[in-house]
Design an enzyme around this catalytic site. Structure first.
Site, PDB file in Angstrom:
ATOM      1  N   ALA A 152     -14.281  14.873 -13.316  1.00 20.42           N
ATOM      2  CA  ALA A 152     -15.292  14.107 -14.049  1.00 20.42           C
ATOM      3  C   ALA A 152     -14.604  13.347 -15.178  1.00 20.42           C
ATOM      4  CB  ALA A 152     -16.354  15.036 -14.620  1.00 20.42           C
ATOM      5  N   LYS A 153     -15.293  12.418 -15.760  1.00 25.84           N
ATOM      6  CA  LYS A 153     -14.764  11.714 -16.934  1.00 25.84           C
ATOM      7  C   LYS A 153     -15.921  11.069 -17.669  1.00 25.84           C
ATOM      8  CE  LYS A 153     -10.543  10.823 -18.567  1.00 25.84           C
ATOM      9  NZ  LYS A 153      -9.332  11.625 -18.289  1.00 25.84           N
ATOM     10  N   GLY A 154     -15.743  10.913 -18.977  1.00 26.84           N
ATOM     11  CA  GLY A 154     -16.755  10.230 -19.765  1.00 26.84           C
ATOM     12  C   GLY A 154     -16.092   9.220 -20.670  1.00 26.84           C
TER      13      GLY A 154
END
Ligand code: GLU
Length: 440
Positions: A129-131
């Site tokens: 995941a990444k934000g």
């Protein structure tokens, strides 16, 4: 007058299933374009069909959020924020939160995909995941950054949690940012939940060794790659682009292990000293001035010239896409060890391969950070903390094992280390997906 029902309209214009070639087409040489090309190469090696390829390529879930910020002067600014879970077949989504003015959805998608393969390569029970928030943190006060972080966390709250998506620092964020995320999430739930983030301060359940983990991992795999060629790390010349959380500590650890750090740079410029930089003194200079620029006992060098230095090891540890069709051809290092995520484009990779430069890819070279993030999460879940030495030993053995897995496959199948690493990551994810089966 005839009317068309919604069902008839849907039948008249069916929506075709998604294929690997479809979906948003990222710009050539962009991070997502690079990530797609790397996945396509691995899918080809593994002989997967289009359906599986598409599943591995599409992000599983995304949120695009508006993050309103009350500035210190009383005005309101609305920032773009994103969180992408690329894949969750092996476990919760895992990955950093980036604050940078150029953050946009395709970049976050690429970074989330790389997290999936990275966790696969080092065998962690995580997806990727990444934000990101499109903000230049240097232009904001600590109070403003705290408000942005808390509001962003609150907006993406439905996606995150210790069992489904765990954040960590990335470019432009740090342990303090993670403490704010953890606090916002915990207050909303009504009790303290340290395992919702990693890379947080020690005082609130962080892990010993997390701050230097990415750099320590990078030096482990560099030493392993050099050893494969019969070259000792001691006396090796190293140039590092980027002097932040990854590059700065890497310079320290390289120097401690007897390598000669001859050039480093940051966003303001670079410095070189062919006799080797005094890294502990350089750290003091950076602490005092905020940049490597102006360090005595060194000559200035541009970031571009640094990439072309005649050194043994070049470690791009800043941003994506710096080794491309314009720059990669001038690299004279024998090894490129990727501290940053995605520093080499597809065209750059081809040029490096043509010139016999061995690339130790990002998903392996910078995986030390997420490995110790995993240790931090395990410790938080069992509320029992390990010593710094225990962490260092566990990190070292994971990184060496991962390097061996990758190098062995590369040798066996005559692949680049990148193709081998991505193939291992992809295969572990696909295997989990296939054994679990498709629901319904
Ligand atoms: N941001 C780091 C990376 O790109 C660490 C991610 C994590 O620890 O979850 O690998």
């Amino acid at each position: 007058m005839t009317t068309t029902s919604a069902t008839e309209a849907a039948e008249a214009a069916p929506v075709a299933p998604i294929t690997p070639a479809e979906g948003p087409s990222p710009a050539t040489g962009s991070a997502l374009d690079t990530a797609h090309a790397q996945l396509a190469a691995a899918v080809d090696i593994l002989g997967y069909d289009d359906g599986l390829h598409t599943m591995l390529r599409m992000p599983r879930r995304e949120m695009h959020v508006a993050v309103p910020l009350r500035r210190d002067d009383g005005t309101t600014q609305v920032l773009h924020g994103f969180r992408v879970q690329h894949n969750v077949s092996l476990g919760p989504g895992k990955g950093g939160l980036r604050y940078h003015p150029n953050v946009e959805i395709d970049e976050v998608r690429a970074l989330a995909m790389w997290m999936t393969w990275k966790c696969g390569v080092v065998n962690l029970p995580y997806g990727g995941a990444k934000g990101g928030v499109a903000i230049d943190p240097r232009g904001y006060s600590a109070g403003e950054l705290e408000r942005v972080t808390r509001r962003y966390t609150s907006e993406i709250m439905p996606m995150i949690g210790p069992d489904n998506d765990i954040m960590a620092p990335d470019m432009g964020t740090d342990a303090q940012t993670m403490a704010w995320v953890m606090d916002t999430y915990s207050v909303a739930k009504g009790y303290t939940i340290p395992a919702v983030v990693t890379g947080k301060p020690l005082a609130v359940g962080g892990s010993l060794g997390r701050g230097t983990a990415t750099s320590a991992g990078l030096v482990h795999v560099t030493a392993a790659a050099l050893a494969d060629a019969g070259v000792p790390l001691e006396g090796t010349t190293v140039a590092i682009q980027g002097f932040g959380k990854v590059g700065g500590h890497a310079a320290e650890i390289f120097a401690e292990r007897g390598a000669k750090v001859v050039a480093v740079s940051d966003e303001y410029g670079g410095i070189r000293n062919d006799a080797g930089l005094d890294v502990p003194r350089l750290m003091e200079h950076v602490l005092a001035t905020g940049s490597v620029v102006g360090f005595d006992e060194s000559d200035p060098i541009t970031n571009t010239a640094l990439l072309a230095l005649d050194v043994d090891v070049l470690a791009p540890a800043a941003i994506e896409g710096v080794l491309d069709e314009h720059t990669a051809g001038s690299v004279r290092a024998r090894w490129v060890v990727e501290g940053a995520n995605g520093p080499t484009t597809e065209a750059g990779d081809a040029l490096l391969a043509k010139n016999d430069v061995t690339v130790v890819p990002d998903v392996l070279a910078n995986a030390g950070g997420v490995v110790v993030s995993y240790f931090e999460w395990v410790q938080a879940n069992q509320t029992y903390w390990w010593t710094e030495q225990e962490i260092a030993e566990k990190l070292g053995s994971r990184m060496h094992q991962a390097y061996r897995d990758v190098a062995e496959l590369a040798r066996r199948e005559d692949l680049s280390l990148r193709d081998a690493a991505i193939t291992i990551g992809v295969q572990r994810v696909a295997e989990a997906h296939q054994i679990r089966g498709l629901y319904p």
